[in-house]
Design a protein around this motif. Structure first.
Motif, mmCIF file in Angstrom:
data_model
loop_
_atom_site.group_PDB
_atom_site.id
_atom_site.type_symbol
_atom_site.label_atom_id
_atom_site.label_comp_id
_atom_site.label_asym_id
_atom_site.label_seq_id
_atom_site.Cartn_x
_atom_site.Cartn_y
_atom_site.Cartn_z
ATOM 1 N N ILE A 87 -10.312 -13.281 1.902
ATOM 2 C CA ILE A 87 -9.795 -12.645 0.684
ATOM 3 C C ILE A 87 -9.599 -11.152 0.925
ATOM 4 C CG2 ILE A 87 -10.297 -12.095 -1.733
ATOM 5 C CD1 ILE A 87 -11.881 -14.751 -1.871
ATOM 6 N N THR A 88 -10.550 -10.539 1.628
ATOM 7 C CA THR A 88 -10.455 -9.099 1.923
ATOM 8 C C THR A 88 -9.191 -8.806 2.715
ATOM 9 O OG1 THR A 88 -12.868 -8.943 1.962
ATOM 10 C CG2 THR A 88 -11.635 -7.129 2.984
ATOM 11 N N ARG A 89 -8.907 -9.602 3.703
ATOM 12 C CA ARG A 89 -7.701 -9.376 4.521
ATOM 13 C C ARG A 89 -6.434 -9.475 3.675
ATOM 14 N NH1 ARG A 89 -10.176 -12.640 9.426
ATOM 15 N NH2 ARG A 89 -11.156 -10.893 10.494
ATOM 16 N N HIS A 90 -6.412 -10.419 2.741
ATOM 17 C CA HIS A 90 -5.247 -10.548 1.857
ATOM 18 C C HIS A 90 -5.113 -9.323 0.950
ATOM 19 C CE1 HIS A 90 -3.878 -14.578 2.832
ATOM 20 N NE2 HIS A 90 -5.137 -14.982 2.836
ATOM 21 N N ARG A 91 -6.219 -8.853 0.399
ATOM 22 C CA ARG A 91 -6.182 -7.681 -0.494
ATOM 23 C C ARG A 91 -5.788 -6.426 0.297
ATOM 24 N NH1 ARG A 91 -4.890 -10.511 -3.030
ATOM 25 N NH2 ARG A 91 -6.020 -11.971 -4.328
ATOM 26 N N VAL A 92 -6.281 -6.291 1.520
ATOM 27 C CA VAL A 92 -5.900 -5.154 2.368
ATOM 28 C C VAL A 92 -4.404 -5.222 2.671
ATOM 29 C CG1 VAL A 92 -6.112 -4.206 4.711
ATOM 30 C CG2 VAL A 92 -8.171 -4.694 3.369
ATOM 31 N N ALA A 93 -3.904 -6.401 2.992
ATOM 32 C CA ALA A 93 -2.468 -6.562 3.263
ATOM 33 C C ALA A 93 -1.647 -6.196 2.035
ATOM 34 C CB ALA A 93 -2.169 -7.989 3.707
ATOM 35 N N ASP A 94 -2.122 -6.603 0.852
ATOM 36 C CA ASP A 94 -1.430 -6.236 -0.385
ATOM 37 C C ASP A 94 -1.385 -4.722 -0.549
ATOM 38 O OD1 ASP A 94 -1.137 -8.926 -0.954
ATOM 39 O OD2 ASP A 94 -2.751 -8.979 -2.469
ATOM 40 N N ARG A 95 -2.516 -4.062 -0.280
ATOM 41 C CA ARG A 95 -2.583 -2.607 -0.437
ATOM 42 C C ARG A 95 -1.664 -1.912 0.563
ATOM 43 N NH1 ARG A 95 -5.905 0.787 -3.434
ATOM 44 N NH2 ARG A 95 -5.943 -1.127 -4.660
ATOM 45 N N LEU A 96 -1.629 -2.396 1.811
ATOM 46 C CA LEU A 96 -0.747 -1.798 2.816
ATOM 47 C C LEU A 96 0.726 -2.004 2.444
ATOM 48 C CD1 LEU A 96 -2.688 -2.759 6.065
ATOM 49 C CD2 LEU A 96 -2.503 -0.476 5.029
ATOM 50 N N ALA A 97 1.043 -3.168 1.893
ATOM 51 C CA ALA A 97 2.414 -3.426 1.450
ATOM 52 C C ALA A 97 2.778 -2.503 0.286
ATOM 53 C CB ALA A 97 2.573 -4.887 1.035
ATOM 54 N N GLU A 98 1.817 -2.266 -0.610
ATOM 55 C CA GLU A 98 2.042 -1.346 -1.730
ATOM 56 C C GLU A 98 2.298 0.068 -1.209
ATOM 57 O OE1 GLU A 98 -0.597 0.600 -5.310
ATOM 58 O OE2 GLU A 98 -1.082 -1.434 -4.678
ATOM 59 N N ARG A 99 1.521 0.474 -0.219
ATOM 60 C CA ARG A 99 1.736 1.792 0.392
ATOM 61 C C ARG A 99 3.142 1.898 0.967
ATOM 62 N NH1 ARG A 99 -3.127 3.190 4.547
ATOM 63 N NH2 ARG A 99 -4.805 3.566 3.057
ATOM 64 N N ALA A 100 3.558 0.849 1.670
ATOM 65 C CA ALA A 100 4.889 0.860 2.293
ATOM 66 C C ALA A 100 5.984 0.933 1.231
ATOM 67 C CB ALA A 100 5.068 -0.380 3.173
ATOM 68 N N ARG A 101 5.815 0.176 0.138
ATOM 69 C CA ARG A 101 6.805 0.225 -0.945
ATOM 70 C C ARG A 101 6.855 1.613 -1.567
ATOM 71 N NH1 ARG A 101 4.609 -4.822 -2.062
ATOM 72 N NH2 ARG A 101 3.271 -3.940 -3.682
ATOM 73 N N ASP A 102 5.688 2.209 -1.803
ATOM 74 C CA ASP A 102 5.645 3.555 -2.373
ATOM 75 C C ASP A 102 6.325 4.561 -1.444
ATOM 76 O OD1 ASP A 102 4.319 2.628 -4.596
ATOM 77 O OD2 ASP A 102 2.353 3.419 -3.998
ATOM 78 N N ALA A 103 6.034 4.462 -0.159
ATOM 79 C CA ALA A 103 6.641 5.372 0.813
ATOM 80 C C ALA A 103 8.159 5.196 0.854
ATOM 81 C CB ALA A 103 6.044 5.144 2.202
ATOM 82 N N GLN A 104 8.618 3.943 0.757
ATOM 83 C CA GLN A 104 10.058 3.667 0.761
ATOM 84 C C GLN A 104 10.726 4.245 -0.478
ATOM 85 O OE1 GLN A 104 11.947 2.452 3.185
ATOM 86 N NE2 GLN A 104 13.694 2.866 1.892
ATOM 87 N N LYS A 105 10.075 4.096 -1.635
ATOM 88 C CA LYS A 105 10.635 4.665 -2.874
ATOM 89 C C LYS A 105 10.739 6.177 -2.765
ATOM 90 C CE LYS A 105 8.773 1.141 -5.965
ATOM 91 N NZ LYS A 105 7.728 0.882 -6.982
#
Length: 194
Positions: free
Chosen positions: A82-100
């Protein structure tokens, strides 16, 4: 206490958690939250985000407890999954924010062509830029500075936090709210000109 007793205790905790026993959830949190936090911190490099992920992991564990199969080593492995999935979600959120931020900064930085400057403002021409510039100027501090650092200096959330001395969560909140405000204002102006 023997290793076999410890294993049974883990199995009992897993079974209790699966069956909805809140006391088991508290014990599971007490025993494994340091491990979850360490994994999240190693992956994300920020204490604030690791704390958020740790909370999300145990909320997710409670909500999906019916998927847990109580065996000798299933509980810690399940939590790490579960931790790995939540970390992946957070990293994806970071990438989306950086792209925006990068997209907005690129649009802001590039000069308008003659056609864009003279065209009606539906595609982001001069009126949009003037409205955005005025709205950013009208924002209170520290939101104005945070948006300028993000868009004009292309700084990350962490860099803005360091530069301004504000907590990372505060920087993210101001950036998110500022963008929502600017988007809403642009939509209103475009509606008036439509």
């Amino acid at each position: 206490m023997s290793a076999r007793t410890d294993e049974r205790t883990v199995v009992d905790l897993a079974a209790g958690l699966r069956d909805g026993d809140r006391d088991c959830l508290e014990e599971v949190y007490r025993r494994w939250s340091p491990l979850v936090h360490s994994v999240a911190l190693r992956a994300l490099g920020a204490h604030h985000e690791a704390e958020d992920v740790t909370q999300q992991v145990f909320i997710s564990a409670w909500r999906s407890r019916h998927t847990l199969t109580p065996t000798d080593h299933a509980l810690p492995a399940w939590l790490i999954g579960i931790t790995r999935h939540r970390v992946a979600d957070r990293l994806a959120e970071r990438a989306r924010d950086a792209q925006k931020v990068a997209s907005a900064a690129a649009r802001e930085a590039r000069p308008a062509t003659d056609d864009e400057a003279l065209a009606p403002d539906a595609t982001g021409g001069v009126v949009d830029r003037l409205v955005l510039a005025q709205q950013v100027d009208d924002l209170g501090e520290p939101r104005r500075t945070i948006l300028r650092l993000a868009f004009h200096e292309d700084l990350t959330h962490e860099q803005i936090s360091t530069r301004t001395g504000l907590p990372l969560g505060t920087v993210k909140s101001h950036l998110r709210r500022g963008l929502v405000h600017l988007r809403r204002t642009l939509e209103e102006v475009r509606h008036e000109f439509a």
